[in-house]
Enzyme design. Structure first.
Site, mmCIF file in Angstrom:
data_model
loop_
_atom_site.group_PDB
_atom_site.id
_atom_site.type_symbol
_atom_site.label_atom_id
_atom_site.label_comp_id
_atom_site.label_asym_id
_atom_site.label_seq_id
_atom_site.Cartn_x
_atom_site.Cartn_y
_atom_site.Cartn_z
ATOM 1 N N CYS A 1 -3.472 -13.748 -1.699
ATOM 2 C CA CYS A 1 -3.095 -14.249 -0.372
ATOM 3 C C CYS A 1 -3.216 -15.771 -0.313
ATOM 4 O O CYS A 1 -3.176 -16.359 0.769
ATOM 5 C CB CYS A 1 -3.950 -13.602 0.715
ATOM 6 S SG CYS A 1 -5.723 -13.942 0.570
ATOM 7 N N ASP B 1 -7.331 -7.288 -4.956
ATOM 8 C CA ASP B 1 -6.835 -7.939 -3.736
ATOM 9 C C ASP B 1 -7.950 -8.825 -3.159
ATOM 10 O O ASP B 1 -8.550 -8.511 -2.140
ATOM 11 C CB ASP B 1 -6.400 -6.881 -2.720
ATOM 12 C CG ASP B 1 -5.816 -7.495 -1.451
ATOM 13 O OD1 ASP B 1 -5.368 -8.664 -1.501
ATOM 14 O OD2 ASP B 1 -5.822 -6.808 -0.411
ATOM 15 N N ARG C 1 0.835 -1.217 0.000
ATOM 16 C CA ARG C 1 0.000 0.000 0.000
ATOM 17 C C ARG C 1 0.861 1.257 0.000
ATOM 18 O O ARG C 1 0.481 2.283 -0.586
ATOM 19 C CB ARG C 1 -0.935 -0.021 1.204
ATOM 20 C CG ARG C 1 -2.012 -1.099 1.127
ATOM 21 C CD ARG C 1 -2.864 -1.087 2.375
ATOM 22 N NE ARG C 1 -3.850 -2.154 2.369
ATOM 23 C CZ ARG C 1 -4.136 -2.928 3.414
ATOM 24 N NH1 ARG C 1 -3.494 -2.744 4.566
ATOM 25 N NH2 ARG C 1 -5.043 -3.876 3.319
ATOM 26 N N ALA D 1 -18.026 -8.715 -7.011
ATOM 27 C CA ALA D 1 -17.006 -7.972 -7.755
ATOM 28 C C ALA D 1 -16.980 -8.352 -9.234
ATOM 29 O O ALA D 1 -16.802 -7.486 -10.096
ATOM 30 C CB ALA D 1 -15.630 -8.206 -7.125
ATOM 31 N N ASP E 1 -17.179 -4.039 -2.789
ATOM 32 C CA ASP E 1 -17.148 -5.140 -1.823
ATOM 33 C C ASP E 1 -18.543 -5.732 -1.687
ATOM 34 O O ASP E 1 -19.549 -5.058 -1.932
ATOM 35 C CB ASP E 1 -16.650 -4.653 -0.458
ATOM 36 C CG ASP E 1 -16.143 -5.802 0.408
ATOM 37 O OD1 ASP E 1 -14.977 -6.190 0.255
ATOM 38 O OD2 ASP E 1 -16.931 -6.337 1.219
ATOM 39 N N PHE F 1 -12.697 -5.822 -4.051
ATOM 40 C CA PHE F 1 -12.651 -6.581 -2.793
ATOM 41 C C PHE F 1 -12.064 -5.683 -1.705
ATOM 42 O O PHE F 1 -11.150 -6.070 -0.963
ATOM 43 C CB PHE F 1 -11.819 -7.864 -2.938
ATOM 44 C CG PHE F 1 -12.219 -8.725 -4.106
ATOM 45 C CD1 PHE F 1 -13.274 -9.616 -4.001
ATOM 46 C CD2 PHE F 1 -11.531 -8.634 -5.310
ATOM 47 C CE1 PHE F 1 -13.642 -10.410 -5.085
ATOM 48 C CE2 PHE F 1 -11.887 -9.425 -6.399
ATOM 49 C CZ PHE F 1 -12.945 -10.322 -6.283
#
Length: 398
Positions: free
Chosen positions: A339, A299, A212, A279, A250, A228
């Site tokens: 992730c 993300d 970020r 999304a 979201d 997201f």
């Protein structure tokens, strides 16, 4: 403590000697030390097939990963003293790396405390326990946290999915102090709020901090789409960095309400717009409306939670990145993250390459990122290195 032995099969000690902390149930010599003879959360002395002690582990006889090594010194079982020592080690790393007390202060295996996560929001600590071994020493954990960090408040967010597999009940509890609905934090010089009682996981995702920070350098005067978005971790920092407009997408109305509050906190309420819904569907609608953005951030949650999900998960990453590329303005920047530990870095790169070519464009990766220093990587446990982020320009094929 008078601890019982847990004897491993021949050769099963190799990973542990190499630094790993996990013991699988099929590595135990079940004839010499049957797993049914142990209680969930019990501490044991791990021995190799020749009887040589390897250390102390907590045990859960009902799970595939039945043991988690916590100490290689038999004089130091998992108790208040060891917890204070490990907490001080973890604290020293974070204080060396960050100037504000807002970070993940305990990251499980990587901090030699498997099954324990603690996030810090100034003088509030949010604790997540995901193993029977850590649950068994909960009182000592609270005591040690108070000694090392002296928090005003401690919250137990023991409502994660892992607890069910460990045979643990799920609950959220404020064990001391007063906790606001939205807890303040600071990330990259930006003041923000996190729903630590009701939000995802501990309420905030500190792991993307460095990514970020890089994003902030790219968005001044730009139109930004944050997919997201959750509570606006990316979007609010984009506004603080001077983005002309940020659209957060979201599925959660509540998350977008907090995102709007984070926008307001950074004087960005007039430049913020929240879109609630799926999304993928919202991206299709934006494409149909010929919307374009200078920067698009992808993300998503983990599309690949387990190894068996890889095929479908990779398809989902491909679809959302394809849609994101369609929404980019000429020479726009895509920030694509994952992730999912089971998604290899080279596979995400290949997904980005393939989708840029499908759109007859050229992708140019100019930066890449991982998790921050408060999510250290255990060199023997690849699962602790899970986060990846790519910064790329998507250019016309001229």
């Amino acid at each position: 403590m008078n601890l019982k032995p847990l004897i491993l099969q021949s050769g099963a000690d190799r990973r542990l000697r190499g630094g790993h902390l996990w013991i699988y149930s099929n590595e135990v010599d079940s004839k010499a030390t049957p797993l049914k003879g142990f209680e969930p959360g019990e501490q044991v002395i791990v021995q190799d097939a020749r009887g040589k002690a390897l250390g102390i582990a907590t045990l859960n006889p009902n799970t595939l990963i039945c043991g988690r090594l916590l100490s290689r010194d038999l004089s130091h079982p998992l108790d208040r003293s060891l917890l204070v020592h490990r907490f001080n080690l973890a604290k020293s790393l974070r204080e060396q790396c960050f100037d504000q007390p807002c970070y993940r202060v305990i990251f499980g295996d990587a901090d030699m405390l498997p099954g324990l996560v603690v996030d810090r929001f100034y003088d509030i600590l949010v604790v997540q326990i995901s193993s029977a071994g850590m649950e068994a020493v909960l009182e000592q954990i609270i005591d040690a946290l108070n000694k090392v960090f002296r928090p005003q408040a401690i919250v137990l967010r023991n409502d994660g999915k892992m607890r069910a597999s460990e045979g643990l009940e799920t609950y959220v509890e404020v064990v001391q102090g007063e906790v606001p609905e939205l807890a303040p934090l600071n990330e990259n010089g930006v003041n923000l709020l996190a729903p630590i009682l009701t939000g995802q996981k501990t309420g905030w995702f500190y792991d993307h901090r460095e990514n970020r920070a890089r994003m902030q350098t790219l968005v001044k005067g730009k139109r930004v789409l944050d997919l997201f978005s959750y509570v606006g971790g990316w979007g609010a920092q984009a506004l603080a960095a001077g983005a002309s407009e940020v659209v957060c997408v979201d599925a959660s109305v509540t998350a977008l309400e907090v995102a709007a509050e984070n926008a307001r906190l950074n004087d960005g309420e007039t430049r913020f717009r929240g879109l609630q819904g799926d999304a993928f569907e919202l991206c299709k609608a934006l494409v149909a409306d010929k919307e374009r953005f200078d920067v698009v951030i992808v993300d998503p949650p983990a599309f690949i939670a387990r190894r068996k999900d890889i095929r479908n998960g990779e398809r989902a990453y491909a679809r959302i990145n394809n849609l994101a590329m369609r929404l980019l303005s000429k020479d726009g920047t895509l920030i694509s993250a994952s992730c999912s530990m089971h998604l290899a870095k080279d596979r995400l790169v290949d997904i980005l390459r393939a989708n840029s070519r499908e759109l007859d464009r050229n992708a140019q990766i100019f930066a890449q990122g991982s998790q921050g220093a408060d999510h250290p990587i255990h060199p023997a446990i690849p699962e602790t290195e899970y986060l990846k982020a790519y910064f790329l320009r998507v250019l016309p094929a001229i």
